[in-house]
Write an enzyme that holds these catalytic residues in place. Structure first.
Site, PDB file in Angstrom:
ATOM      1  N   ARG A  21      17.316  16.745 -62.866  1.00 38.34           N
ATOM      2  CA  ARG A  21      16.360  16.778 -61.753  1.00 38.34           C
ATOM      3  C   ARG A  21      15.760  18.169 -61.582  1.00 38.34           C
ATOM      4  O   ARG A  21      16.479  19.157 -61.577  1.00 38.34           O
ATOM      5  CB  ARG A  21      17.047  16.354 -60.456  1.00 38.34           C
ATOM      6  CG  ARG A  21      17.404  14.877 -60.443  1.00 38.34           C
ATOM      7  CD  ARG A  21      18.190  14.533 -59.193  1.00 38.34           C
ATOM      8  NE  ARG A  21      18.151  13.113 -58.924  1.00 38.34           N
ATOM      9  CZ  ARG A  21      19.219  12.314 -58.961  1.00 38.34           C
ATOM     10  NH1 ARG A  21      20.408  12.797 -59.242  1.00 38.34           N
ATOM     11  NH2 ARG A  21      19.086  11.030 -58.702  1.00 38.34           N
ATOM     12  N   SER A 136      30.014  -5.815 -50.475  1.00 36.63           N
ATOM     13  CA  SER A 136      28.967  -4.797 -50.550  1.00 36.63           C
ATOM     14  C   SER A 136      27.818  -5.275 -51.438  1.00 36.63           C
ATOM     15  O   SER A 136      28.052  -5.714 -52.576  1.00 36.63           O
ATOM     16  CB  SER A 136      29.610  -3.518 -51.117  1.00 36.63           C
ATOM     17  OG  SER A 136      28.666  -2.529 -51.324  1.00 36.63           O
ATOM     18  N   SER A 188      15.251   0.935 -50.358  1.00 36.75           N
ATOM     19  CA  SER A 188      14.176   1.925 -50.401  1.00 36.75           C
ATOM     20  C   SER A 188      13.495   2.060 -51.748  1.00 36.75           C
ATOM     21  O   SER A 188      12.418   2.640 -51.831  1.00 36.75           O
ATOM     22  CB  SER A 188      14.719   3.282 -49.984  1.00 36.75           C
ATOM     23  OG  SER A 188      15.551   3.794 -50.989  1.00 36.75           O
ATOM     24  N   HIS A 216      15.871   3.207 -43.786  1.00 36.27           N
ATOM     25  CA  HIS A 216      14.455   3.147 -44.164  1.00 36.27           C
ATOM     26  C   HIS A 216      13.652   2.237 -43.247  1.00 36.27           C
ATOM     27  O   HIS A 216      12.571   1.773 -43.617  1.00 36.27           O
ATOM     28  CB  HIS A 216      14.319   2.724 -45.627  1.00 36.27           C
ATOM     29  CG  HIS A 216      14.863   3.767 -46.552  1.00 36.27           C
ATOM     30  ND1 HIS A 216      14.154   4.881 -46.943  1.00 36.27           N
ATOM     31  CD2 HIS A 216      16.094   3.900 -47.109  1.00 36.27           C
ATOM     32  CE1 HIS A 216      14.901   5.641 -47.722  1.00 36.27           C
ATOM     33  NE2 HIS A 216      16.093   5.079 -47.834  1.00 36.27           N
ATOM     34  N   THR A 244      19.259   7.018 -39.860  1.00 36.61           N
ATOM     35  CA  THR A 244      19.108   8.456 -40.085  1.00 36.61           C
ATOM     36  C   THR A 244      18.099   9.025 -39.089  1.00 36.61           C
ATOM     37  O   THR A 244      17.228   8.299 -38.603  1.00 36.61           O
ATOM     38  CB  THR A 244      18.629   8.752 -41.518  1.00 36.61           C
ATOM     39  OG1 THR A 244      18.623  10.166 -41.714  1.00 36.61           O
ATOM     40  CG2 THR A 244      17.235   8.221 -41.789  1.00 36.61           C
ATOM     41  N   LYS A 247      14.372  10.705 -41.587  1.00 33.44           N
ATOM     42  CA  LYS A 247      13.204  10.115 -42.270  1.00 33.44           C
ATOM     43  C   LYS A 247      12.105   9.864 -41.230  1.00 33.44           C
ATOM     44  O   LYS A 247      11.397  10.794 -40.875  1.00 33.44           O
ATOM     45  CB  LYS A 247      13.654   8.891 -43.058  1.00 33.44           C
ATOM     46  CG  LYS A 247      14.725   9.283 -44.112  1.00 33.44           C
ATOM     47  CD  LYS A 247      15.051   8.216 -45.090  1.00 33.44           C
ATOM     48  CE  LYS A 247      16.307   8.493 -45.902  1.00 33.44           C
ATOM     49  NZ  LYS A 247      16.192   9.585 -46.890  1.00 33.44           N
ATOM     50  N   THR A 276      33.901  19.053 -38.990  1.00 34.04           N
ATOM     51  CA  THR A 276      32.662  19.731 -39.378  1.00 34.04           C
ATOM     52  C   THR A 276      31.907  20.140 -38.120  1.00 34.04           C
ATOM     53  O   THR A 276      32.043  19.498 -37.072  1.00 34.04           O
ATOM     54  CB  THR A 276      31.799  18.818 -40.290  1.00 34.04           C
ATOM     55  OG1 THR A 276      30.731  19.576 -40.833  1.00 34.04           O
ATOM     56  CG2 THR A 276      31.237  17.621 -39.558  1.00 34.04           C
ATOM     57  N   THR A 277      31.109  21.188 -38.241  1.00 33.35           N
ATOM     58  CA  THR A 277      30.361  21.694 -37.084  1.00 33.35           C
ATOM     59  C   THR A 277      29.337  20.667 -36.609  1.00 33.35           C
ATOM     60  O   THR A 277      28.694  19.995 -37.425  1.00 33.35           O
ATOM     61  CB  THR A 277      29.677  23.022 -37.474  1.00 33.35           C
ATOM     62  OG1 THR A 277      30.708  23.945 -37.834  1.00 33.35           O
ATOM     63  CG2 THR A 277      28.863  23.595 -36.330  1.00 33.35           C
ATOM     64  N   THR A 362      18.920   6.096 -60.395  1.00 31.74           N
ATOM     65  CA  THR A 362      18.432   5.686 -59.083  1.00 31.74           C
ATOM     66  C   THR A 362      17.872   4.267 -59.163  1.00 31.74           C
ATOM     67  O   THR A 362      18.017   3.471 -58.233  1.00 31.74           O
ATOM     68  CB  THR A 362      17.359   6.687 -58.589  1.00 31.74           C
ATOM     69  OG1 THR A 362      17.962   7.985 -58.572  1.00 31.74           O
ATOM     70  CG2 THR A 362      16.910   6.372 -57.182  1.00 31.74           C
TER      71      THR A 362
HETATM   72  C1  PLP Z   1      19.781   3.670 -47.775  1.00 34.71           C
HETATM   73  C2  PLP Z   1      20.108   5.078 -47.453  1.00 34.71           C
HETATM   74  N1  PLP Z   1      21.146   5.339 -46.633  1.00 34.71           N
HETATM   75  C3  PLP Z   1      21.479   6.606 -46.334  1.00 34.71           C
HETATM   76  C4  PLP Z   1      20.781   7.676 -46.842  1.00 34.71           C
HETATM   77  C5  PLP Z   1      21.208   9.054 -46.461  1.00 34.71           C
HETATM   78  O1  PLP Z   1      20.488   9.485 -45.349  1.00 34.71           O
HETATM   79  P1  PLP Z   1      20.311  11.061 -45.093  1.00 34.71           P
HETATM   80  O2  PLP Z   1      19.168  11.500 -45.929  1.00 34.71           O
HETATM   81  O3  PLP Z   1      20.060  11.173 -43.628  1.00 34.71           O
HETATM   82  O4  PLP Z   1      21.572  11.705 -45.523  1.00 34.71           O
HETATM   83  C6  PLP Z   1      19.678   7.455 -47.697  1.00 34.71           C
HETATM   84  C7  PLP Z   1      18.860   8.516 -48.299  1.00 34.71           C
HETATM   85  O5  PLP Z   1      18.709   9.610 -48.033  1.00 34.71           O
HETATM   86  C8  PLP Z   1      19.338   6.124 -48.018  1.00 34.71           C
HETATM   87  O6  PLP Z   1      18.321   5.872 -48.840  1.00 34.71           O
END
Ligand code: PLP
Length: 425
Positions: A21, A136, A188, A216, A244, A247, A276-277, A362
């Protein structure tokens, strides 16, 4: 032991598999999104970003920027500690209430990223439930896979969005055994949507818990930005909704929402939360401002959908192989890792258009693609520019155009590897 050599060989392997990458050095410009400065080879050039997950441009929204600046001005930069040891700042507490309200749940819990929220929550719930079986989806994000792995629980992977397969696995496990179904709402890389109602039906029938990743979708779907579960009136039928803040909400951090006991259990047992902080007050305040704005403003969602639909249409009309997608995500099939990288390089170097190539692992081999994410700020003029640049690139590199209709790519099975994530990032 030659430490350097081992590590260099590992890197060579990534090169050999054509999945090394390279990051673009970008500087986003407030007020000009999706334009950004790209630095390479000693030069700085203004380019257009077509692959950002700042899906609604909220990262530069005046209310969000002001909230961050004000909180930093009033409370300083860092949180100063873990949640338990002095880091539990008031904007973060408010943010968790805002998130619980967004999804109609009793409580919310914020983590330092969406990745951490999935890893910490799934692993903790899977570990706490006795003899838990985790079911899953095969295309789940790397962070969910990591959570499943670390739970130590038995796992069964069901074929992507295949409810018949899921049912057979639930049936075999029986009603009495603890079961956690983990899946995403919007996948995504393909832009398709899970059959959430059917999965909720099965969860009820076989007495399973449900965990959905709405990363997403939050901000972008549903009347208040509560995601696909809100749009489809299903939030109350899913036990844990994860999302999240990084995004569509344009900031940083991840979260889960659910009943008080689920949230309290994860809060009390998950190392990824405890040790963690805490998120800084400025980020929490900015996230709350963004969520509040999108709870009442439909303008960004409408504009995003309009521009995504327009992009799909314009590119498809030009004969480009736009893959079928039910969402704002516009994948364009290249089907070869080398060509995909070359196309991306040419778009950036020749046309000033930045679209990161998406290659294996990916996405499955043979389905390498450019993943375009139109936002409300990608105007019709920018879309026309994108089309011209893609056509020139397709011609210059001899990439195949679409044969007829949309391009359908079989959602082939992902190759599960211990080292590399299957999706995302
Ligand atoms: C489906 C999915 N879940 C979780 C995450 C992780 O989220 P974050 O970027 O907030 O760590 C991502 C990508 O970043 C994602 O595509």
């Amino acid at each position: 032991m030659n430490y350097q050599r081992f590590l260099e060989e590992a890197i060579d392997q990534v090169h050999a598999e054509r999945r090394y990458r390279v990051f673009a050095d970008l500087e986003r410009i407030v007020g000009k999104f999706p334009r950004a400065i790209w630095r390479a080879n000693g030069k700085a050039e203004e380019i257009t970003v077509w692959c950002s997950n700042d899906y609604l441009g909220m990262g530069q929204h005046p209310d969000v920027v002001a909230a961050m600046q004000q909180a930093a001005g009033n409370m300083g930069t860092g949180a100063g500690g873990t949640r338990n040891i002095s880091g539990n700042n008031h904007p973060l507490v408010e943010l968790e209430h805002e998130l619980a309200d967004l999804h109609g749940k009793e409580a919310g819990l914020v983590f330092t990223s969406g990745f951490v929220s999935n890893e910490a929550a799934i692993s903790t719930i899977g570990r706490l439930l006795p003899n838990c079986l985790i079911l899953s989806d095969e295309l789940n994000h790397a962070s969910m896979i990591e959570g499943v792995r670390r739970s130590g629980a038995e796992k069964k992977v069901f074929r992507h969005n295949d409810v018949a397969h899921l049912e057979s696995l639930l049936q075999a496990a029986g009603r009495e055994r603890a079961k956690l179904i983990v899946f995403e709402s919007v996948y995504s890389m393909d832009g398709d949507i899970a059959p959430i109602a059917e999965i909720a039906d099965l969860a009820e029938k076989y007495n399973a818990m449900t965990y959905i990743d709405e990363v997403h979708a939050v901000g972008m779907y549903g009347g208040r930005g509560g995601g696909i579960t809100e749009r489809e009136g299903l939030a109350h039928r899913i036990d844990i909704i994860e999302g999240t803040l990084a995004k569509a909400f344009g900031t940083l951090g991840g979260y889960i929402t659910g009943t008080r006991s689920v949230i309290d259990a994860v809060r009390s047992y998950a190392p990824g939360f405890i040790f963690t902080t805490a998120l800084p007050p400025s980020i929490a305040a900015a996230a709350t401002a963004s969520i509040r704005h999108l709870k009442t403003s439909q303008a960004e969602r409408d504009a995003q959908q309009r521009q995504a639909t327009h992009t799909k249409q314009v590119l498809a009309d030009a004969g480009l192989p736009v893959m079928e997608s039910a969402t704002h995500i516009v994948p364009i099939l290249v089907g070869d890792p080398e060509l995909c990288k070359m196309a991306s390089d040419r778009l950036l170097g020749v046309h000033g258009i930045y679209i990161q190539p998406i290659n294996y692992p990916t996405v499955p081999r043979g389905t390498e693609r450019l993943r375009v994410t139109p936002t409300p700020f990608h105007s019709d003029a920018l879309i026309a520019e994108l089309k011209a640049a893609l056509v020139e690139t397709w011609n210059a590199l001899g990439i195949p155009y679409r044969t007829e209709g949309h391009t359908e790519v079989p959602k082939s099975e992902r190759i599960v590897s211990l080292l590399v994530p299957q999706s995302g990032g």
